[in-house]
Write an enzyme that holds these catalytic residues in place. Structure first.
Site, mmCIF file in Angstrom:
data_model
loop_
_atom_site.group_PDB
_atom_site.id
_atom_site.type_symbol
_atom_site.label_atom_id
_atom_site.label_comp_id
_atom_site.label_asym_id
_atom_site.label_seq_id
_atom_site.Cartn_x
_atom_site.Cartn_y
_atom_site.Cartn_z
ATOM 1 N N GLU A 299 -10.649 10.208 -4.914
ATOM 2 C CA GLU A 299 -8.941 9.925 -4.078
ATOM 3 C C GLU A 299 -8.808 10.937 -3.868
ATOM 4 O OE1 GLU A 299 -4.423 8.893 -4.122
ATOM 5 O OE2 GLU A 299 -4.867 8.969 -5.809
ATOM 6 N N HIS B 28 0.638 -1.249 0.205
ATOM 7 C CA HIS B 28 -0.262 0.485 -0.197
ATOM 8 C C HIS B 28 1.019 1.553 0.145
ATOM 9 C CE1 HIS B 28 -3.393 2.280 2.225
ATOM 10 N NE2 HIS B 28 -3.782 2.562 0.966
ATOM 11 N N HIS C 249 -12.026 10.987 -0.880
ATOM 12 C CA HIS C 249 -11.403 9.712 -0.176
ATOM 13 C C HIS C 249 -10.296 10.265 1.021
ATOM 14 C CE1 HIS C 249 -7.606 7.392 -0.135
ATOM 15 N NE2 HIS C 249 -8.387 6.380 0.288
ATOM 16 N N HIS D 170 -13.376 1.209 2.598
ATOM 17 C CA HIS D 170 -12.951 0.965 0.977
ATOM 18 C C HIS D 170 -13.811 0.431 0.396
ATOM 19 C CE1 HIS D 170 -8.923 3.703 0.114
ATOM 20 N NE2 HIS D 170 -9.372 3.540 0.776
ATOM 21 N N HIS E 165 1.639 3.939 -3.444
ATOM 22 C CA HIS E 165 1.238 5.330 -3.313
ATOM 23 C C HIS E 165 2.271 6.093 -3.332
ATOM 24 C CE1 HIS E 165 -2.988 5.586 -2.023
ATOM 25 N NE2 HIS E 165 -2.988 4.375 -1.678
ATOM 26 N N HIS F 287 -7.441 -1.230 -5.150
ATOM 27 C CA HIS F 287 -8.298 -0.666 -3.742
ATOM 28 C C HIS F 287 -9.058 -2.241 -3.667
ATOM 29 C CE1 HIS F 287 -5.821 3.327 -3.545
ATOM 30 N NE2 HIS F 287 -6.185 2.771 -1.539
ATOM 31 N N HIS G 224 -10.467 9.557 5.630
ATOM 32 C CA HIS G 224 -8.819 8.958 6.505
ATOM 33 C C HIS G 224 -8.858 10.096 7.526
ATOM 34 C CE1 HIS G 224 -7.601 5.207 4.526
ATOM 35 N NE2 HIS G 224 -7.946 5.797 3.291
#
Length: 696
Positions: A363, A222, A378, A418, A226, A251, A382
């Site tokens: 995103e 992950h 998104h 997610h 990124h 994802h 978080h």
């Protein structure tokens, strides 16, 4: 004579240890001018120069006649750069790619690194910045720059595990590692064992999933994805082919794999976290620390409720009502079939480009067509979840694990959030008609037989085996102010026995290229109830996609599981820069990929049955020029990571043929494949053995 590659070696280890301290057991010494020292050390420059820049290699290794002569590094004299913007993030504070201001700073620092006229100049600037900036910020921006610059192709970049091991393993092992390193000579040191399932007891049902959520390789994947696909930065770095679609697909596949594992462990379907006003039922106690300040990642208690986040020190304000409104706008755009750009134009969400546009919006990346209108949905989710314990900073607590790409997948709420995000993408996908016979067929190609076998003689067909494996990794490069040399730990993770796919494919007519696609889908839920085909389609995980040349007549093909287009081998997931061959650039883009040891779901003691699907699709409709060779460079995990500096190597939608809804009359895999000779489904069993095998 030291090369510019040598300059980077010490910059990519010991993130909080001053650069003037010798590295690699004294084999790497930086001879710094006073300008490169921070204000703390400038007044004692002469003393430091005498202590650490003297003759031969220093430290325990210097006592050995076999010790190589130290590589001595000097930096060119440079004008002092203005780093005040980056110093906004405290050197020993938290750094999060989900916080907009942090992303802006990281993007600017990355741009600064990329603009350097040469690799040598970059090393000089990076050497000046290392001891002044936040550790994770610095390592992220420098690693991304090294990965994307054409002149740093052969600079090996370590994984975050080796730089910040505290973000991946039980901190209880660090005192034992320091003791071992101080009391025992390097050659005689023993590895320290990291316990499994150290975050909760077996009385917590979701702890059955700890081997997946807290797997080091899964979390490294992950992070590295990124790193390869940053959401902000120079457009030359951010703008990659089908980037938004890849955000969706990678994802989606991770949460599908998580759900499959849940079924095998007697756990039900993940409930999407679709109501931001609803209490978060799942607690999570991460039990990991930030080495920067030795503070723990905060816990989340049962049934905590989100609040607006207002933290002036991070220039961060996220209101739940704003996120809800932005989500409503995204859903409205999907239902309308178009998005509105910042200039007021309407861009259609068509079949092929629509998912890419939507991925960048959700995103959201710098490629979003309208960040003002559609927001940062998104990332905002978080942020809200990661500050649930201290939304206004009243208790001086930093973000929880959901605020960091290296730790977010440890938390059960990651999969609930997610799953909700994926449902937004699925709403878009549901707008399109099912694939037609022209899309799915491949006239003249017939899969006569398709099966698996373990990579050993006399193995049972269509039986896959999983077990625990104990592996070892050297974390010495991440121990600041600790003993020089190796600091090995052992950890236990899931592994599968190597296996092969066997195909017998008949071709009527001329030889041709074709694409073979392999997916694994669960057959039953946690109660043993058969899943609908629509559910199987949503949970189907890609195992491999590869090109073959089929000759006329019958073709007998073998494909090794180790060659999966989804995974990278253990050695690349856990590569250590201090031990690497400096002429080998293999880790770089190649470090992106699902860990090979997690390719096969765990199964259970009795054996869990899955549908294994294979399709030989029409290469004329798959083809993307120029063609690539998966055996060359780092092309082997292209399904999740694409190809470096090239277009995604498949003209189909990612997840084809399971990314779209299916006709109502299709009730099973048998129904789905029945009209097509170029498809085959076979039943495989995955059996888990509760034994631990040491990696050889």
């Amino acid at each position: 004579m030291a090369s510019f590659r040598d300059k980077f070696r010490g910059l990519l280890q010991h993130p909080y240890e001053p650069l003037f301290l010798p590295k690699e057991n004294g084999r790497l010494v930086y001879e710094l001018s006073e300008k490169f020292l921070t204000d703390r050390y400038k007044p004692i420059f002469n003393n430091l120069s005498n202590r650490f820049s003297g003759g031969a290699a220093t430290g325990p290794a210097s006592a050995s006649a076999d010790t190589p002569v130290a590589t001595r590094i000097t930096f060119n004299d440079i004008p002092e750069p203005d780093l005040k913007f980056a110093e906004e993030i405290p050197r020993r504070g938290g750094f999060s790619l989900f916080i907009p201001r942090h992303r802006e700073i990281a993007a600017r620092l990355m741009q600064m690194f990329l603009e350097q006229p040469s690799a040598d100049a970059l090393a000089d600037l990076a050497g000046y910045a290392k001891d002044r900036l936040n550790g994770p910020l610095y390592q992220y921006a420098l690693s991304a720059a090294l990965l994307h610059r054409p002149d740093t192709q052969d600079v090996p970049v370590p994984s975050f595990l080796h730089i910040f091991p505290d973000q991946f393993i039980d901190p209880a092992v660090f005192p034992r590692m320091l003791e071992e390193g101080r009391a025992v000579l390097d050659a005689n040191r023993m590895a320290i064992d990291i316990p499994m399932n150290y975050t909760a007891s077996d009385r917590v049902p979701d702890q059955r999933m700890a081997y997946f959520r807290e797997d080091i390789g899964v979390n490294l994947h992950h992070w590295h994805w990124h790193l390869v696909y940053p959401g902000d930065g120079p457009m030359s770095v951010v703008r990659k082919d089908r980037r938004g679609e890849l955000f969706y697909y990678m994802h989606q596949q991770m949460i599908a794999r998580h759900q499959i594992e849940r079924f095998a462990n007697g756990l039900g379907r993940v409930v999407p976290y679709s109501n931001l006003r609803e209490p978060v039922a799942e607690p999570y106690y991460p039990k990991i620390i930030r080495s920067a300040n030795n503070r723990t990642y905060p816990a989340r208690y049962r049934n905590m409720v989100l609040e607006d986040v207002d933290r002036p020190e991070d220039q961060l304000v996220v209101r739940i009502s704003d996120v809800e409104q932005q989500l409503q706008r995204v859903v409205a755009a999907i239902d309308a079939g178009f998005v509105t750009t910042a200039g007021g134009a309407q861009t259609p969400l068509d079949n092929f480009r629509g998912i890419d546009i939507l991925g960048d919006i959700v995103e959201s990346s710098a490629l979003s067509v309208n960040r003002t209108l559609y927001g940062d949905t998104h990332n905002s989710g978080h942020i809200l979840l990661s500050f649930i314990h201290d939304p206004r900073g009243e208790y001086l607590e930093s973000f929880g694990v959901m605020g960091d790409v290296t730790t977010a997948m440890r938390d059960p709420i990651f999969y609930r959030w997610h799953t909700y995000v994926d449902n937004i993408f699925q709403r878009h996908k549901a707008r399109f008609a099912p694939y037609t016979a022209a899309d799915l067929g491949n006239p003249g190609v017939n899969i006569i037989n398709f099966e698996t076998e373990l990579d050993r003689q006399g193995s049972v067909k269509n039986l896959l085996l999983t077990f625990w494996q104990r592996s070892q990794v050297d974390l010495g490069a991440g121990l600041d102010f600790g003993p020089e040399g190796n600091a090995f730990v052992t950890f236990t993770h899931l592994q599968h026995a190597a296996f092969n796919y066997r195909f017998q494919i008949a071709v009527n007519g001329a030889a041709r290229d074709a694409t073979i696609r392999i997916f694994l889908a669960p057959k039953k839920d946690e109660r043993g109830v058969a899943l609908s085909f629509e559910e199987q389609r949503r949970y189907a995980i890609e195992m491999d996609t590869f090109r073959v040349n089929l000759r006329s007549g019958v073709n007998n093909l073998i494909r090794r599981s180790a060659n999966s287009s989804v995974t990278i081998p253990y050695e690349r997931t856990f590569r250590n820069v201090a031990q690497s061959n400096l002429g080998d650039a293999g880790f770089r883009f190649c470090g992106c990929g699902w860990p090979s040891h997690m390719l096969v779901p765990k199964g259970d003691f009795i054996g869990v049955e899955y549908d294994l699907f294979a399709m030989v699709s029409n290469f004329a409709r798959d083809r993307v020029d120029p063609l690539f060779d998966e055996r060359v460079g780092c092309n082997d995990a292209h399904s999740f990571c694409g190809l470096r500096d090239r277009t995604y190597p498949d003209a189909r939608n990612m997840g084809f043929p399971f990314d779209r809804r299916i006709p109502n009359n299709i009730r099973s895999f048998a129904d789905f494949v029945a009209p097509y000779q170029n498809m085959k489904v076979t039943k495989v069993t995955v059996r888990f053995t509760n034994t631990v095998v040491a990696r050889t």
